[in-house]
Design a protein around this motif. Structure first.
Motif, PDB file in Angstrom:
ATOM      1  N   PHE A 252      -0.363   6.035 -15.810  1.00 21.49           N
ATOM      2  CA  PHE A 252       0.206   7.320 -16.371  1.00 21.49           C
ATOM      3  C   PHE A 252      -0.207   8.220 -15.306  1.00 21.49           C
ATOM      4  CE2 PHE A 252      -1.205   4.435 -19.595  1.00 21.49           C
ATOM      5  CZ  PHE A 252       0.135   4.529 -20.451  1.00 21.49           C
ATOM      6  N   ARG A 253       0.875   9.184 -15.340  1.00 22.36           N
ATOM      7  CA  ARG A 253       0.704  10.530 -14.336  1.00 22.36           C
ATOM      8  C   ARG A 253       1.012  11.717 -15.062  1.00 22.36           C
ATOM      9  NH1 ARG A 253       4.104   7.204 -10.753  1.00 22.36           N
ATOM     10  NH2 ARG A 253       2.807   5.637  -9.769  1.00 22.36           N
ATOM     11  N   ARG A 254       0.792  12.746 -14.688  1.00 24.71           N
ATOM     12  CA  ARG A 254       0.919  14.044 -14.848  1.00 24.71           C
ATOM     13  C   ARG A 254       1.897  14.661 -13.775  1.00 24.71           C
ATOM     14  NH1 ARG A 254       1.303  17.176 -19.572  1.00 24.71           N
ATOM     15  NH2 ARG A 254       2.418  18.998 -18.778  1.00 24.71           N
TER      16      ARG A 254
ATOM     17  N   LEU B 226       0.822  -1.040  -0.167  1.00 24.08           N
ATOM     18  CA  LEU B 226      -0.020   0.206   0.046  1.00 24.08           C
ATOM     19  C   LEU B 226       0.975   1.341   0.123  1.00 24.08           C
ATOM     20  CD1 LEU B 226      -2.891  -0.814   2.660  1.00 24.08           C
ATOM     21  CD2 LEU B 226      -2.912  -0.416   0.120  1.00 24.08           C
ATOM     22  N   HIS B 227       0.742   2.209  -0.850  1.00 30.11           N
ATOM     23  CA  HIS B 227       1.329   3.378  -1.000  1.00 30.11           C
ATOM     24  C   HIS B 227       0.130   4.444  -1.580  1.00 30.11           C
ATOM     25  CE1 HIS B 227       1.534   1.660  -4.850  1.00 30.11           C
ATOM     26  NE2 HIS B 227       1.740   3.042  -5.591  1.00 30.11           N
ATOM     27  N   GLN B 228       0.872   5.806  -1.599  1.00 29.45           N
ATOM     28  CA  GLN B 228       0.177   6.767  -2.129  1.00 29.45           C
ATOM     29  C   GLN B 228       0.854   7.193  -3.266  1.00 29.45           C
ATOM     30  OE1 GLN B 228       0.124   9.128   1.434  1.00 29.45           O
ATOM     31  NE2 GLN B 228      -1.861   9.530   1.155  1.00 29.45           N
ATOM     32  N   ASP B 229       0.283   7.881  -4.424  1.00 32.92           N
ATOM     33  CA  ASP B 229       1.108   8.475  -5.429  1.00 32.92           C
ATOM     34  C   ASP B 229       1.079   9.734  -5.201  1.00 32.92           C
ATOM     35  OD1 ASP B 229       1.070   6.003  -6.618  1.00 32.92           O
ATOM     36  OD2 ASP B 229       0.200   6.291  -8.260  1.00 32.92           O
ATOM     37  N   ARG B 230       2.156  10.258  -4.563  1.00 33.52           N
ATOM     38  CA  ARG B 230       2.451  11.756  -4.291  1.00 33.52           C
ATOM     39  C   ARG B 230       3.578  12.590  -4.621  1.00 33.52           C
ATOM     40  NH1 ARG B 230       0.342  12.396   1.309  1.00 33.52           N
ATOM     41  NH2 ARG B 230       1.286  14.581   0.946  1.00 33.52           N
TER      42      ARG B 230
ATOM     43  N   PHE C 122      -4.560   5.522  -0.678  1.00 35.59           N
ATOM     44  CA  PHE C 122      -3.595   4.479  -0.605  1.00 35.59           C
ATOM     45  C   PHE C 122      -4.099   3.491  -1.289  1.00 35.59           C
ATOM     46  CE2 PHE C 122      -2.016   6.531   3.153  1.00 35.59           C
ATOM     47  CZ  PHE C 122      -0.642   6.161   3.246  1.00 35.59           C
ATOM     48  N   HIS C 123      -3.195   2.715  -2.211  1.00 36.42           N
ATOM     49  CA  HIS C 123      -3.675   1.333  -2.941  1.00 36.42           C
ATOM     50  C   HIS C 123      -2.247   0.547  -3.213  1.00 36.42           C
ATOM     51  CE1 HIS C 123      -1.766   4.741  -5.385  1.00 36.42           C
ATOM     52  NE2 HIS C 123      -1.035   3.686  -6.225  1.00 36.42           N
ATOM     53  N   GLY C 124      -2.686  -0.688  -3.674  1.00 34.26           N
ATOM     54  CA  GLY C 124      -1.517  -1.530  -3.649  1.00 34.26           C
ATOM     55  C   GLY C 124      -2.094  -2.597  -4.612  1.00 34.26           C
TER      56      GLY C 124
HETATM   57 FE   FE2 Z   1       0.805   3.812  -7.088  1.00 32.17          FE
END
Ligand code: FE2
Ligand code: SIN
Length: 214
Positions: free
Chosen positions: A210-212, A131-135, A187-189
Motif C-alpha cells: 500500500f502506498r500514497r 533490491l529496489h527503492q519505492d520512489r 532498498f528492499h527485496g
Molecule cells: Fe518495493
C-alpha cells in the motif's frame, strides 16, 4: 483482556530500525476478507507479468487496485490511473484493504494513512524481487505498508545504498512490514520463495503493498 501468553496468534510488534517495523500476524484476523477482496481485484484486473525498462519480463505477477496503479514497461516505471491491459481504471480499493493499511500504519506510528494505490504481487516458488527503492510516489512523508500472505519468504531490508548490507527478515502469512520516516527510501527485496503448500493459498505467496502515490 486476555494475556498474549494464552493467545499464540496475537499480533506482536517487532521494531526493525527507526521508521521500520514488522507487525507479526497483524493481517491474520482480516485474512478471510482480504483473500475475498484480492480475488475480486484479480477478476477485474488479472495478474500479469510486466516488462522492465530494460526489456526483461518480471517473474513476479502483478496487478493493482486503487486510484493509481504501479506499472512498468519499456518507457519506465510510473503510476497510472488506467490499467494498460484493459484501458479501464484499476478496480477500486476494497474497504478491507483500506482498513488494514490504516490500522497497520497507525500501529507503526503513522497515523492517518490513506493509501491510493495497492500493488498486488504474486510469487510462485523460485521467484524473487531484486533490491529496489519505492520512489515513484509523490510524498516520501507517507509510509509503505506491505502485507504478506501465503507461503513464507525472506524479506531483504537494506540501507540507503544498493550495496549496503541487507538484513534478512523472515516473513510469514499475516505479517505486515511498515517503513517510513527515516527508513522510507531503504532498498528492499525478496529472496527466491521456497516450494511449499499454504493451507489457504496453496503454492504461492501474495504480497499487498500500500502506498500514497499521488
Ligand atoms: Fe518495493
Ligand atoms: C515490493 O517491494 O513491492 C514487495 C515486497 C514483498 O513482496 O514483500
Amino acid at each position: 483482556m486476555t494475556l498474549d501468553l494464552f493467545e499464540p496468534d496475537a499480533p506482536s510488534l517487532e521494531p526493525l530500525e527507526p521508521g521500520a517495523m514488522v507487525l507479526r500476524r497483524f493481517a491474520c484476523r482480516h485474512e478471510t476478507a482480504l483473500l475475498a477482496a484480492v480475488q475480486g481485484v484479480i477478476e477485474q484486473a488479472p495478474l500479469r507479468f510486466l516488462v522492465t525498462p530494460g526489456g526483461f519480463r518480471m517473474s513476479v505477477a502483478m496487478t493493482n487496485c486503487g486510484a493509481l496503479g504501479w506499472v512498468s514497461d519499456r518507457t519506465g516505471y510510473r503510476y497510472d490511473a488506467i490499467d494498460p491491459d484493459s484501458g479501464r481504471r484499476w478496480p477500486r480499493m476494497p474497504d478491507a484493504f483500506l482498513l488494514l493499511a490504516a490500522e497497520a500504519a497507525a500501529a507503526a506510528g503513522f497515523e492517518g494513512f490513506v493509501p491510493d494505490a495497492c500493488l498486488v504481487n504474486r510469487y510462485a516458488p523460485g521467484t524473487r524481487l531484486s533490491l529496489h527503492q519505492d520512489r515513484n510516489e509523490r510524498d516520501f512523508g507517507q509510509p509503505i505498508v506491505s502485507v504478506s500472505l501465503g507461503l513464507p519468504a525472506v524479506f531483504l531490508f537494506g540501507g540507503a545504498q544498493r550495496d549496503d548490507k541487507a538484513r534478512r527478515v523472515p516473513l510469514a502469512h499475516g505479517d505486515v512490514v511498515v517503513w517510513g520516516g527515516p527508513a522510507r527510501l531503504r532498498f528492499h527485496g525478496v529472496l527466491p520463495v521456497k516450494e511449499g503448500e499454504h493451507p489457504l493459498l496453496g503454492g504461492c505467496r501474495l504480497n499487498l503493498t500500500f502506498r500514497r502515490a499521488g
